[in-house]
Scaffold this motif. Sequence first.
Motif, PDB file in Angstrom:
ATOM      1  N   MET A 152      59.389 -88.296  90.296  1.00  0.00           N
ATOM      2  CA  MET A 152      60.098 -87.715  91.428  1.00  0.00           C
ATOM      3  C   MET A 152      61.577 -88.049  91.330  1.00  0.00           C
ATOM      4  O   MET A 152      61.952 -89.137  90.942  1.00  0.00           O
ATOM      5  N   SER A 153      62.388 -87.103  91.691  1.00  0.00           N
ATOM      6  CA  SER A 153      63.823 -87.295  91.736  1.00  0.00           C
ATOM      7  C   SER A 153      64.259 -87.606  93.165  1.00  0.00           C
ATOM      8  O   SER A 153      63.981 -86.818  94.083  1.00  0.00           O
ATOM      9  N   GLN A 154      64.931 -88.725  93.349  1.00  0.00           N
ATOM     10  CA  GLN A 154      65.405 -89.072  94.692  1.00  0.00           C
ATOM     11  C   GLN A 154      66.431 -88.055  95.178  1.00  0.00           C
ATOM     12  O   GLN A 154      66.456 -87.705  96.363  1.00  0.00           O
ATOM     13  N   ALA A 155      67.256 -87.528  94.263  1.00  0.00           N
ATOM     14  CA  ALA A 155      68.248 -86.527  94.658  1.00  0.00           C
ATOM     15  C   ALA A 155      67.558 -85.264  95.189  1.00  0.00           C
ATOM     16  O   ALA A 155      67.997 -84.678  96.186  1.00  0.00           O
ATOM     17  N   THR A 156      66.468 -84.853  94.541  1.00  0.00           N
ATOM     18  CA  THR A 156      65.737 -83.670  95.001  1.00  0.00           C
ATOM     19  C   THR A 156      65.048 -83.957  96.331  1.00  0.00           C
ATOM     20  O   THR A 156      65.033 -83.113  97.232  1.00  0.00           O
ATOM     21  N   GLN A 157      64.492 -85.141  96.486  1.00  0.00           N
ATOM     22  CA  GLN A 157      63.874 -85.536  97.753  1.00  0.00           C
ATOM     23  C   GLN A 157      64.912 -85.498  98.880  1.00  0.00           C
ATOM     24  O   GLN A 157      64.643 -84.980  99.969  1.00  0.00           O
ATOM     25  N   ASP A 158      66.103 -86.030  98.611  1.00  0.00           N
ATOM     26  CA  ASP A 158      67.167 -86.014  99.618  1.00  0.00           C
ATOM     27  C   ASP A 158      67.575 -84.586  99.974  1.00  0.00           C
ATOM     28  O   ASP A 158      67.791 -84.263 101.145  1.00  0.00           O
ATOM     29  N   LEU A 159      67.673 -83.718  98.950  1.00  0.00           N
ATOM     30  CA  LEU A 159      68.011 -82.317  99.180  1.00  0.00           C
ATOM     31  C   LEU A 159      66.936 -81.655 100.045  1.00  0.00           C
ATOM     32  O   LEU A 159      67.248 -80.923 100.988  1.00  0.00           O
ATOM     33  N   PHE A 160      65.666 -81.910  99.732  1.00  0.00           N
ATOM     34  CA  PHE A 160      64.576 -81.377 100.543  1.00  0.00           C
ATOM     35  C   PHE A 160      64.744 -81.788 102.004  1.00  0.00           C
ATOM     36  O   PHE A 160      64.628 -80.954 102.909  1.00  0.00           O
ATOM     37  N   GLU A 161      65.007 -83.050 102.246  1.00  0.00           N
ATOM     38  CA  GLU A 161      65.118 -83.539 103.623  1.00  0.00           C
ATOM     39  C   GLU A 161      66.283 -82.889 104.360  1.00  0.00           C
ATOM     40  O   GLU A 161      66.151 -82.492 105.527  1.00  0.00           O
ATOM     41  N   ARG A 162      67.429 -82.725 103.693  1.00  0.00           N
ATOM     42  CA  ARG A 162      68.572 -82.069 104.323  1.00  0.00           C
ATOM     43  C   ARG A 162      68.281 -80.588 104.576  1.00  0.00           C
ATOM     44  O   ARG A 162      68.624 -80.049 105.637  1.00  0.00           O
ATOM     45  N   TYR A 163      67.641 -79.951 103.610  1.00  0.00           N
ATOM     46  CA  TYR A 163      67.315 -78.536 103.735  1.00  0.00           C
ATOM     47  C   TYR A 163      66.301 -78.308 104.859  1.00  0.00           C
ATOM     48  O   TYR A 163      66.481 -77.426 105.700  1.00  0.00           O
ATOM     49  N   HIS A 164      65.262 -79.125 104.886  1.00  0.00           N
ATOM     50  CA  HIS A 164      64.267 -78.988 105.955  1.00  0.00           C
ATOM     51  C   HIS A 164      64.905 -79.200 107.328  1.00  0.00           C
ATOM     52  O   HIS A 164      64.564 -78.504 108.294  1.00  0.00           O
ATOM     53  N   ALA A 165      65.850 -80.125 107.430  1.00  0.00           N
ATOM     54  CA  ALA A 165      66.518 -80.362 108.711  1.00  0.00           C
ATOM     55  C   ALA A 165      67.223 -79.098 109.198  1.00  0.00           C
ATOM     56  O   ALA A 165      67.228 -78.816 110.410  1.00  0.00           O
ATOM     57  N   CYS A 166      67.790 -78.314 108.289  1.00  0.00           N
ATOM     58  CA  CYS A 166      68.441 -77.056 108.677  1.00  0.00           C
ATOM     59  C   CYS A 166      67.429 -76.074 109.262  1.00  0.00           C
ATOM     60  O   CYS A 166      67.716 -75.386 110.238  1.00  0.00           O
ATOM     61  N   TRP A 167      66.238 -76.011 108.642  1.00  0.00           N
ATOM     62  CA  TRP A 167      65.185 -75.133 109.159  1.00  0.00           C
ATOM     63  C   TRP A 167      64.654 -75.663 110.486  1.00  0.00           C
ATOM     64  O   TRP A 167      64.454 -74.897 111.425  1.00  0.00           O
ATOM     65  N   ALA A 168      64.439 -76.963 110.575  1.00  0.00           N
ATOM     66  CA  ALA A 168      63.933 -77.551 111.818  1.00  0.00           C
ATOM     67  C   ALA A 168      64.923 -77.347 112.967  1.00  0.00           C
ATOM     68  O   ALA A 168      64.514 -77.157 114.115  1.00  0.00           O
ATOM     69  N   ASP A 169      66.222 -77.333 112.644  1.00  0.00           N
ATOM     70  CA  ASP A 169      67.262 -77.096 113.647  1.00  0.00           C
ATOM     71  C   ASP A 169      67.493 -75.610 113.906  1.00  0.00           C
ATOM     72  O   ASP A 169      68.329 -75.255 114.734  1.00  0.00           O
ATOM     73  N   ARG A 170      66.789 -74.748 113.147  1.00  0.00           N
ATOM     74  CA  ARG A 170      66.914 -73.291 113.269  1.00  0.00           C
ATOM     75  C   ARG A 170      68.367 -72.855 113.103  1.00  0.00           C
ATOM     76  O   ARG A 170      68.929 -72.129 113.927  1.00  0.00           O
ATOM     77  N   ASP A 171      68.989 -73.287 111.988  1.00  0.00           N
ATOM     78  CA  ASP A 171      70.411 -73.061 111.744  1.00  0.00           C
ATOM     79  C   ASP A 171      70.618 -72.205 110.487  1.00  0.00           C
ATOM     80  O   ASP A 171      70.746 -72.736 109.380  1.00  0.00           O
ATOM     81  N   PRO A 172      70.662 -70.872 110.629  1.00  0.00           N
ATOM     82  CA  PRO A 172      70.807 -70.000 109.464  1.00  0.00           C
ATOM     83  C   PRO A 172      72.069 -70.251 108.646  1.00  0.00           C
ATOM     84  O   PRO A 172      72.049 -70.098 107.422  1.00  0.00           O
ATOM     85  N   ASP A 173      73.162 -70.629 109.296  1.00  0.00           N
ATOM     86  CA  ASP A 173      74.402 -70.890 108.560  1.00  0.00           C
ATOM     87  C   ASP A 173      74.243 -72.074 107.608  1.00  0.00           C
ATOM     88  O   ASP A 173      74.620 -71.991 106.431  1.00  0.00           O
ATOM     89  N   ARG A 174      73.701 -73.162 108.115  1.00  0.00           N
ATOM     90  CA  ARG A 174      73.499 -74.345 107.255  1.00  0.00           C
ATOM     91  C   ARG A 174      72.472 -74.065 106.164  1.00  0.00           C
ATOM     92  O   ARG A 174      72.620 -74.539 105.039  1.00  0.00           O
ATOM     93  N   ILE A 175      71.442 -73.294 106.481  1.00  0.00           N
ATOM     94  CA  ILE A 175      70.446 -72.936 105.471  1.00  0.00           C
ATOM     95  C   ILE A 175      71.134 -72.204 104.328  1.00  0.00           C
ATOM     96  O   ILE A 175      70.975 -72.567 103.156  1.00  0.00           O
ATOM     97  N   ALA A 176      71.899 -71.178 104.653  1.00  0.00           N
ATOM     98  CA  ALA A 176      72.570 -70.381 103.626  1.00  0.00           C
ATOM     99  C   ALA A 176      73.542 -71.218 102.800  1.00  0.00           C
ATOM    100  O   ALA A 176      73.639 -71.041 101.580  1.00  0.00           O
ATOM    101  N   GLU A 177      74.251 -72.137 103.434  1.00  0.00           N
ATOM    102  CA  GLU A 177      75.211 -72.985 102.720  1.00  0.00           C
ATOM    103  C   GLU A 177      74.547 -73.870 101.682  1.00  0.00           C
ATOM    104  O   GLU A 177      75.187 -74.269 100.706  1.00  0.00           O
ATOM    105  N   MET A 178      73.276 -74.188 101.858  1.00  0.00           N
ATOM    106  CA  MET A 178      72.580 -75.060 100.914  1.00  0.00           C
ATOM    107  C   MET A 178      72.069 -74.295  99.691  1.00  0.00           C
ATOM    108  O   MET A 178      71.592 -74.896  98.743  1.00  0.00           O
ATOM    109  N   HIS A 179      72.168 -72.970  99.727  1.00  0.00           N
ATOM    110  CA  HIS A 179      71.770 -72.137  98.601  1.00  0.00           C
ATOM    111  C   HIS A 179      72.961 -71.910  97.685  1.00  0.00           C
ATOM    112  O   HIS A 179      74.108 -71.850  98.141  1.00  0.00           O
TER     113      HIS A 179
END
Length: 130
Positions: free
Chosen positions: A1-28
Amino acid sequence: MSQATQDLFERYHACWADRDPDRIAEMHSPDSIFHLHSGGKPARGRDEIRASAADTFAMVPDLTFNLVNLRVGDDFWTVQWTLSGTSAVGNVVDVDIMDLVLVANGEVLEKHTYVDGVAMQAALTPSASA
């Protein structure tokens, strides 16, 4: 497992959990693909991804994600969720999905979401008594 990928997952999921389309798009990445495998075309690029995420939240305004299983590698994660909430037409949402997400350089390159189409269609279709 990559800790960097795990951290990215957690930040990305937080954008979805917050229902924030702008932040979601910025992570792509700028040329990223988001494909909800439910019969539609993939969203390509940040603008289309932002619009697709906003559409998702419009269909289920109180959408929540319940983590079932997560696997993280150096350049990907795969995650199983149960989505819940109430659809815009007033139906209960209780839908299983699976995401495969490819990543590089701290950005999402591709997100493929596989959904229980029967359950999702039932949640989004107005009932006959409405």
